[in-house]
Enzyme design. Structure first.
Site, PDB file in Angstrom:
ATOM      1  CG  ASP A  33      -2.013  -1.024   1.147  1.00  0.00           C
ATOM      2  OD1 ASP A  33      -2.690  -1.050   0.109  1.00  0.00           O
ATOM      3  OD2 ASP A  33      -2.225  -1.784   2.113  1.00  0.00           O
ATOM      4  CG  ASP A 173      -7.247  -3.503  -0.436  1.00  0.00           C
ATOM      5  OD1 ASP A 173      -7.110  -3.953   0.720  1.00  0.00           O
ATOM      6  OD2 ASP A 173      -6.466  -2.658  -0.941  1.00  0.00           O
TER       7      ASP A 173
END
Ligand code: DX5
Ligand code: ZN
Length: 216
Positions: A33, A173
């Protein structure tokens, strides 16, 4: 189906341990991320960190760019196997995809979609997408609660792409846990990203992955 471990769910002071437990317990992809403190109100890590991770693991890397101006992050595509940018960050998604592919012809490229963004735009993107990354939390932090409204987008993505010659991965996600992964997979997702649920106890990763694979 594929399970991606998002490393911000683990003890990031010991990345090598996170990579090791992921490799040893059946994680398919490592999800990275990248947060810029602008598109999202948090900052994680940058290119040098990703390069180091690439050297340390045999697992494929999935970079999730949560950044403004994704075209400026093209260099990341040379150190990962899949790169995803947010549709909310550009008016020119096809151009961004082409820039990423030009840099690394083998890369998979995907577009991520925030919970309140409709995915109808993908109707215009046949032939360009390897992945549709449906965010089931507002991007920026691990450990948030799954937003149920986003479930319908999994079905929509499946329907829109069902007659495409080359079908993109449908990934989800955010907020995935033992309560909801079956629903997510049942709606048609074939790639799930987990941070907190997977890495909150390293001794249980294998068991959790087996359960998810068996759909138990
Ligand atoms: C959120 C990130 C997610 C996050 C998921 O902005 O894109 O990948 O790591 O964390 P959990 O699984 O804890 O919701
Ligand atoms: Zn992510």
């Amino acid at each position: 189906m594929f399970i991606a471990g998002s490393i911000i769910g683990g003890n990031i002071l010991n990345i090598e341990e996170i990579l090791k437990v992921s490799e040893e317990n059946g994680v398919d992809w490592i999800h990275l991320d990248i947060m810029d403190g602008n598109f999202v109100p948090n900052i994680t890590f940058g290119l040098e960190f990703v390069k180091k991770i690439k050297q340390k693991t045999f697992l494929p890397l999935d970079v999730h760019l949560m950044v403004l101006n994704p075209d400026k992050y093209v260099e990341f595509s040379n150190y990962c196997d899949m790169i995803n940018f947010h549709i909310e960050t550009t008016h020119f998604p096809i151009r961004v995809i082409e820039i990423m592919r030009k840099s690394n012809p083998r890369i998979k490229v995907g577009v991520a979609v925030n919970p309140c963004t409709s995915i109808s735009f993908i109707e215009n993107m046949e032939g360009y997408l390897d992945n549709i990354l449906i965010m089931s939390v507002e991007p920026g932090f691990a450990g948030q609660k799954f937003i149920n409204n986003t479930l319908k987008k999994i079905e929509q993505a499946k329907k829109i792409t069902e007659n495409w010659k080359s079908k993109p991965i449908i990934s989800v996600d955010g907020g995935i846990n033992s309560e909801n992964y079956k629903i997510v997979l049942g709606k048609g997702a074939n790639y799930i990203v987990c941070a907190s649920y997977l890495y909150d106890d390293y001794s249980k990763i294998r068991e959790k992955i087996l359960m998810m694979r068996k759909g138990l």
